[in-house]
Design a protein around this motif. Structure first.
Motif, mmCIF file in Angstrom:
data_model
loop_
_atom_site.group_PDB
_atom_site.id
_atom_site.type_symbol
_atom_site.label_atom_id
_atom_site.label_comp_id
_atom_site.label_asym_id
_atom_site.label_seq_id
_atom_site.Cartn_x
_atom_site.Cartn_y
_atom_site.Cartn_z
ATOM 1 N N ASP A 60 0.824 -1.203 0.000
ATOM 2 C CA ASP A 60 0.000 0.000 0.000
ATOM 3 C C ASP A 60 0.861 1.257 0.000
ATOM 4 O OD1 ASP A 60 -2.597 -1.326 0.209
ATOM 5 O OD2 ASP A 60 -1.942 -1.905 2.215
ATOM 6 N N ALA A 61 1.958 1.230 0.772
ATOM 7 C CA ALA A 61 2.870 2.374 0.788
ATOM 8 C C ALA A 61 3.522 2.564 -0.578
ATOM 9 C CB ALA A 61 3.932 2.179 1.868
ATOM 10 N N GLU A 62 3.861 1.448 -1.245
ATOM 11 C CA GLU A 62 4.462 1.551 -2.573
ATOM 12 C C GLU A 62 3.473 2.135 -3.582
ATOM 13 O OE1 GLU A 62 5.772 -2.340 -3.528
ATOM 14 O OE2 GLU A 62 7.404 -2.373 -2.044
ATOM 15 N N ARG A 63 2.219 1.723 -3.486
ATOM 16 C CA ARG A 63 1.210 2.240 -4.415
ATOM 17 C C ARG A 63 0.910 3.710 -4.130
ATOM 18 N NH1 ARG A 63 -2.704 -3.137 -4.257
ATOM 19 N NH2 ARG A 63 -1.393 -4.399 -5.633
ATOM 20 N N LEU A 64 0.969 4.088 -2.857
ATOM 21 C CA LEU A 64 0.772 5.495 -2.519
ATOM 22 C C LEU A 64 1.913 6.333 -3.091
ATOM 23 C CD1 LEU A 64 -1.442 6.966 -0.989
ATOM 24 C CD2 LEU A 64 -0.067 6.794 1.081
ATOM 25 N N ALA A 65 3.132 5.795 -3.017
ATOM 26 C CA ALA A 65 4.278 6.502 -3.608
ATOM 27 C C ALA A 65 4.152 6.572 -5.132
ATOM 28 C CB ALA A 65 5.573 5.800 -3.213
ATOM 29 N N LEU A 66 3.629 5.496 -5.729
ATOM 30 C CA LEU A 66 3.414 5.504 -7.173
ATOM 31 C C LEU A 66 2.410 6.581 -7.561
ATOM 32 C CD1 LEU A 66 3.681 4.342 -10.022
ATOM 33 C CD2 LEU A 66 1.948 2.631 -9.392
ATOM 34 N N LEU A 67 1.360 6.742 -6.764
ATOM 35 C CA LEU A 67 0.374 7.782 -7.045
ATOM 36 C C LEU A 67 1.020 9.166 -6.999
ATOM 37 C CD1 LEU A 67 -2.555 8.623 -7.552
ATOM 38 C CD2 LEU A 67 -2.890 8.620 -5.059
ATOM 39 N N ALA A 68 1.914 9.369 -6.035
ATOM 40 C CA ALA A 68 2.618 10.654 -5.962
ATOM 41 C C ALA A 68 3.455 10.881 -7.217
ATOM 42 C CB ALA A 68 3.501 10.699 -4.724
ATOM 43 N N SER A 69 4.101 9.808 -7.699
ATOM 44 C CA SER A 69 4.920 9.923 -8.903
ATOM 45 C C SER A 69 4.059 10.233 -10.128
ATOM 46 C CB SER A 69 5.692 8.618 -9.121
ATOM 47 O OG SER A 69 6.407 8.645 -10.336
ATOM 48 N N LEU A 70 2.907 9.560 -10.237
ATOM 49 C CA LEU A 70 2.014 9.802 -11.357
ATOM 50 C C LEU A 70 1.458 11.216 -11.328
ATOM 51 C CD1 LEU A 70 0.030 6.437 -11.404
ATOM 52 C CD2 LEU A 70 1.815 7.163 -12.999
ATOM 53 N N THR A 71 1.260 11.737 -10.133
ATOM 54 C CA THR A 71 0.724 13.091 -9.996
ATOM 55 C C THR A 71 1.747 14.128 -10.432
ATOM 56 O OG1 THR A 71 -0.591 12.324 -8.130
ATOM 57 C CG2 THR A 71 -0.387 14.693 -8.400
ATOM 58 N N ARG A 72 3.040 13.813 -10.277
ATOM 59 C CA ARG A 72 4.090 14.754 -10.684
ATOM 60 C C ARG A 72 4.280 14.807 -12.189
ATOM 61 N NH1 ARG A 72 6.757 12.969 -5.872
ATOM 62 N NH2 ARG A 72 7.849 11.307 -6.966
ATOM 63 N N GLU A 73 3.967 13.695 -12.894
ATOM 64 C CA GLU A 73 4.298 13.602 -14.306
ATOM 65 C C GLU A 73 3.658 14.684 -15.166
ATOM 66 O OE1 GLU A 73 6.527 11.785 -15.890
ATOM 67 O OE2 GLU A 73 7.155 11.240 -13.871
ATOM 68 N N PRO A 74 2.342 15.004 -15.006
ATOM 69 C CA PRO A 74 1.764 16.040 -15.883
ATOM 70 C C PRO A 74 2.474 17.379 -15.784
ATOM 71 C CG PRO A 74 0.040 14.787 -14.789
ATOM 72 C CD PRO A 74 1.334 14.377 -14.157
ATOM 73 N N ALA A 75 2.878 17.780 -14.570
ATOM 74 C CA ALA A 75 3.563 19.067 -14.410
ATOM 75 C C ALA A 75 4.916 19.041 -15.094
ATOM 76 C CB ALA A 75 3.704 19.395 -12.925
ATOM 77 N N ARG A 76 5.594 17.885 -15.044
ATOM 78 C CA ARG A 76 6.909 17.792 -15.684
ATOM 79 C C ARG A 76 6.782 17.884 -17.202
ATOM 80 N NH1 ARG A 76 9.377 12.850 -12.000
ATOM 81 N NH2 ARG A 76 10.002 14.146 -10.226
ATOM 82 N N ARG A 77 5.751 17.181 -17.739
ATOM 83 C CA ARG A 77 5.583 17.208 -19.193
ATOM 84 C C ARG A 77 5.144 18.582 -19.678
ATOM 85 N NH1 ARG A 77 3.168 12.044 -18.293
ATOM 86 N NH2 ARG A 77 1.097 13.018 -18.412
ATOM 87 N N GLY A 78 4.415 19.325 -18.814
ATOM 88 C CA GLY A 78 3.912 20.632 -19.235
ATOM 89 C C GLY A 78 5.000 21.667 -19.371
ATOM 90 N N GLY A 79 6.147 21.446 -18.738
ATOM 91 C CA GLY A 79 7.269 22.364 -18.871
ATOM 92 C C GLY A 79 7.013 23.727 -18.276
ATOM 93 N N SER A 80 6.120 23.789 -17.280
ATOM 94 C CA SER A 80 5.803 25.090 -16.710
ATOM 95 C C SER A 80 6.854 25.583 -15.750
ATOM 96 C CB SER A 80 4.457 25.015 -15.962
ATOM 97 O OG SER A 80 4.559 24.122 -14.872
ATOM 98 N N GLY A 81 7.701 24.664 -15.324
ATOM 99 C CA GLY A 81 8.743 25.048 -14.372
ATOM 100 C C GLY A 81 8.266 25.061 -12.944
ATOM 101 N N ALA A 82 6.967 24.875 -12.717
ATOM 102 C CA ALA A 82 6.422 24.862 -11.350
ATOM 103 C C ALA A 82 5.762 23.522 -11.123
ATOM 104 C CB ALA A 82 5.398 25.996 -11.175
ATOM 105 N N ASP A 83 6.434 22.649 -10.415
ATOM 106 C CA ASP A 83 5.880 21.335 -10.093
ATOM 107 C C ASP A 83 5.013 21.471 -8.861
ATOM 108 O OD1 ASP A 83 7.365 18.057 -9.387
ATOM 109 O OD2 ASP A 83 5.299 18.752 -9.547
#
Length: 299
Positions: free
Chosen positions: A259-282
């Motif tokens: 469950d902790a690993e999946r929660l960490a995965l969710l955090a990683s997935l949540t970061r991806e859109p901001a990184r791809r958007g190139g806005s510079g503000a994660d």
């Protein structure tokens, strides 16, 4: 619960959910009422049937502490519910209600919400969400600033789809709501909320009628998350100092568990859109670097 007879309403509701088998009483014959009869409660509590009837009908509102403790024992109330019973019987001071105002999250609580490294949000005493970090929004999309957790549980299909044990989790939410309110159920916001939910949800009417009063318990909450699959998390709450009845709630998993690993995965997935958007503000949630969503006003 009626304004005029809160104690009687509570006694009646709790009497109806205790069965004769719960107390080792014979249950022969047809019983016209659910739960215990008034006479059975009075007998087991060591008081007269007429006196107990007066309590339920609101014709006697000054039972002694000993009588209340005896009734609590018969009705199988735990410590939290017993304290609530005593609170209902206590004289209520006449005070002028202050106009409703939007509660503010203390700066220290805001910093904690940003840095806690867990999905977390803040609610007021009526369970309106007034602050949420992005990780919590990704875990439970219905947790949004301005939304009410009770309204979401009973009226939003997404909440029902998310929770594997929706019925038990929703009932716990109502019981926690009652405990936080205490006897102060005549707040206009509470009256409007309970009225709306009673009209729109048969499930809410049934649970509300039980008058359950419980604290938050460390029982796992099972979720079926559309991105990371099944999760079993604990929801812990911390009271926030101040007059507004704020509480900070945080979901967490057993360290090192799937469950902790999946929660960490969710955090990683949540970061991806901001990184791809190139806005510079994660603005995504990460341990030690959460941002608050306070973009919407509360209701």
């Amino acid at each position: 619960m009626s304004e005029e007879n809160r104690l009687g309403d509570y006694l009646r509701a709790r009497r109806e959910v205790v069965t004769p088998d719960d107390l080792g009483l014979p249950s022969h014959g047809v019983r016209r009422v659910p739960g215990l009869r008034r006479e059975e409660v009075a007998l087991l509590a060591g008081i007269s049937s007429d006196y107990y009837l007066r309590l339920e009908q609101g014709r006697d509102r000054n039972p002694s502490a000993q009588v209340l403790d005896a009734l609590a024992r018969v009705l199988l109330l735990d410590d939290t519910a017993t304290a609530y019973l005593h609170q209902l019987a206590a004289p209520r001071p006449r005070t002028r209600r202050r106009p409703s105002r939007r509660p503010a999250v203390p700066p220290a609580t805001s910093r904690l919400l940003e840095s806690i490294g867990l999905p977390a949000f803040v609610t007021d005493r009526t369970l309106d969400v007034i602050a949420v970090n992005p990780w919590a929004a990704a875990l439970v999309p219905t947790v949004r600033v301005g939304e009410n957790r009770l309204r979401s549980f009973f009226l939003d299909p997404a909440e029902r789809d998310l929770h594997a044990d929706w019925q038990a989790t929703a009932a716990q939410c109502v019981a926690v709501f009652r405990r936080r309110l205490g006897t102060d159920v005549d707040d206009p916001r509470v009256v409007r909320l309970v009225g709306e939910l009673s009209l729109r949800s048969a499930e809410f009417r049934k649970v509300w009628a039980r008058h359950d009063v419980r604290p938050v318990v460390d029982k796992p909450i099972r979720m079926n998350h559309p991105q990371v699959g099944e999760l079993s998390l604990t929801l812990s709450k911390l009271d926030v100092d101040g007059p507004d009845g704020l509480a900070l709630a945080a979901y967490h998993a057993e360290p090192g568990s799937e469950d902790a690993e999946r929660l960490a995965l969710l955090a990683s997935l949540t970061r991806e859109p901001a990184r791809r958007g190139g806005s510079g503000a994660d603005r995504s949630p990460r341990p030690g670097d959460n941002r608050l969503d306070r973009s919407r006003p509360t209701t």
